[in-house]
Each structure stands twice: as structure tokens, then as C-alpha cells.
Design a protein around this motif. Structure first.
Motif, short mmCIF file in Angstrom:
data_model
loop_
_atom_site.label_atom_id
_atom_site.label_comp_id
_atom_site.label_asym_id
_atom_site.label_seq_id
_atom_site.Cartn_x
_atom_site.Cartn_y
_atom_site.Cartn_z
N THR A 1 -3.91 -6.75 -0.76
CA THR A 1 -4.90 -6.78 0.32
C THR A 1 -5.53 -5.41 0.49
O THR A 1 -4.98 -4.39 0.06
CB THR A 1 -4.26 -7.19 1.66
N ARG A 2 -6.68 -5.38 1.15
CA ARG A 2 -7.34 -4.11 1.42
C ARG A 2 -6.49 -3.24 2.35
O ARG A 2 -6.46 -2.02 2.21
CB ARG A 2 -8.71 -4.36 2.07
N ALA A 3 -5.80 -3.88 3.28
CA ALA A 3 -4.95 -3.13 4.20
C ALA A 3 -3.83 -2.44 3.44
O ALA A 3 -3.49 -1.28 3.73
CB ALA A 3 -4.38 -4.06 5.27
N ASP A 4 -3.24 -3.13 2.49
CA ASP A 4 -2.19 -2.53 1.68
C ASP A 4 -2.74 -1.40 0.82
O ASP A 4 -2.09 -0.36 0.63
CB ASP A 4 -1.54 -3.59 0.78
N GLN A 5 -3.93 -1.59 0.28
CA GLN A 5 -4.55 -0.53 -0.50
C GLN A 5 -4.75 0.72 0.35
O GLN A 5 -4.48 1.84 -0.09
CB GLN A 5 -5.90 -1.00 -1.05
N ALA A 6 -5.21 0.52 1.58
CA ALA A 6 -5.44 1.64 2.48
C ALA A 6 -4.14 2.35 2.83
O ALA A 6 -4.08 3.58 2.91
CB ALA A 6 -6.14 1.16 3.75
#
Length: 221
Positions: A37-42
Motif C-alpha cells: 500500500t501507499r501508506a506502507d511505502q510512506a
């Protein structure tokens, strides 16, 4: 640092840490691309930034000592390359476990060495080895994955055992190859270090800490 041998040992310690922090930054930044997910990437990107700031602190200290960064780091490049080549994660979860379990073995090792150095160096080492936000994030993601698919636990437990074996082998290699670093650990006349019994206790603590981290992840060690 009037003692040349001690100074060489401190430079080795900082050089090894610099390689570790820079490598951690590069790897976390790359692993972020595997995040689901984008949140995990961030989240991983944020951890990478923290590692780079730690690297900058070491770089600045080496500059204060009048030491070229490449000169301090080069002796430790090969062991780190070997460790990461032998423990390249094949997926997102293996990358998380490596960031939490594998890297923390090295962190524990260098904290133990820092117990024998001067106050300023100890403070710097403890600062750059401070938790960069890995633990809660990794534990949450790995446990959630195990809840969703319990078969994941067995594979990740084997992965964790492989990580600890490789990490301890490389730590022993570094200590054996660098006489100045070893001199910090065992001491010198007028500068006590660890005796054999204490060194044995260090290895026991590294193993115990690894087992505790694996347990937090819901994995057997």
C-alpha cells in the motif's frame, strides 16, 4: 584520543556503523517499492530517512576526527555486501523481518562494543542506533499477515534463523579481521575491556534478544 590504537578502533567502529546506516537507508528505500500500500511505502520511506540522518551524524563525527569517509567505510563494505547478498528478501514480509531481526543483531553487537568506549563516542553510537520506528510497524504487519495465513509463520521463522546465522557470522568476521576494533572490545593496559566470560555473555545476550524479537513477531526462534 592520544592512544593511536584506541583512535584506530574508534574509527573502525564509526566506519562500520556508517556502512550499516547507509546500507539500511538504501535497502529500506528499495524495499518500499515492495510495499502493498501507499501508506506502507510512506512508512518505510520515513524509516529510510531516519537511517540516513544517522549516517550523517557519523559522517560529521569522522570529519571532526579528520578522517575521510571512504577510508573509514571501505574495510567494512565487503562484509555488509556479503550479508545482504546472502539474505536478499524475496518478498515484502521477508524484507520486514530482515529490517527488524537482521539489522537489530548488528545494532545489539555495536551497542555492546560502545559500552567499552569513551562517553562522547558512546553517546553518538547509542543515538544513531536508536529505534527508527521499525519495531511497532513490522510487528503489526507481520502479525496481521500470520493471522490472515498461518502458514506464513513457518516460512518466516526459517528466514529469521537464516538471518541470525548470517548476521553473527559477519559480526565475528569483522571482529576477527580488524585488530583495532578487537582491541576496543578486549581492552589494553590502562583501558579495561571485556574478558572471555563477558564476551560469552555478549553472545548470549545477542541470541536472547533475537529470540525475544522473534517472539514479538509471533515466530519461533
Amino acid at each position: 584520543m592520544d592512544d593511536p590504537e584506541y583512535r584506530a578502533g574508534i574509527i573502525d567502529l564509526l566506519g562500520a556503523l556508517a556502512v550499516g546506516e547507509l546500507t539500511a537507508f538504501q535497502r529500506l528505500a528499495a524495499d518500499a517499492e515492495l510495499a502493498p500500500t501507499r501508506a506502507d511505502q510512506a512508512a518505510l520511506a520515513g524509516m529510510a530517512v531516519a537511517e540516513f540522518h544517522h549516517f550523517e551524524q557519523i559522517r560529521d563525527r569522522l570529519t571532526e576526527l579528520g578522517v575521510a569517509l571512504d577510508d573509514a567505510m571501505t574495510p567494512f563494505h565487503e562484509p555488509y555486501v556479503a550479508f545482504h547478498a546472502n539474505t536478499a528478501p524475496s518478498n515484502w514480509l521477508e524484507g520486514l523481518v530482515k529490517a527488524y531481526v537482521g539489522d537489530q543483531i548488528a545494532t545489539d553487537f555495536y551497542r555492546e562494543i560502545a559500552a567499552t568506549v569513551d562517553d562522547d563516542t558512546r553517546a553518538l553510537v547509542n543515538d544513531v542506533l536508536a529505534e527508527a520506528g521499525h519495531a511497532d510497524f513490522v510487528v503489526d504487519r507481520v502479525r496481521a499477515a500470520i493471522d490472515e495465513d498461518p502458514s506464513v509463520a513457518g516460512r518466516l521463522a526459517l528466514w529469521g534463523r537464516r538471518l541470525v546465522g548470517e548476521a553473527l557470522a559477519q559480526a565475528q568476521r569483522v571482529a576477527a579481521d580488524r585488530d583495532a576494533l578487537t582491541a576496543i572490545i578486549v581492552g589494553a593496559p590502562g583501558r579495561p575491556g571485556m574478558d572471555l566470560a563477558e564476551l560469552g555473555q555478549v553472545l548470549s545476550r545477542l541470541t536472547e534478544n533475537h529470540a525475544q524479537r522473534m517472539a514479538k513477531l509471533g515466530l519461533s526462534s
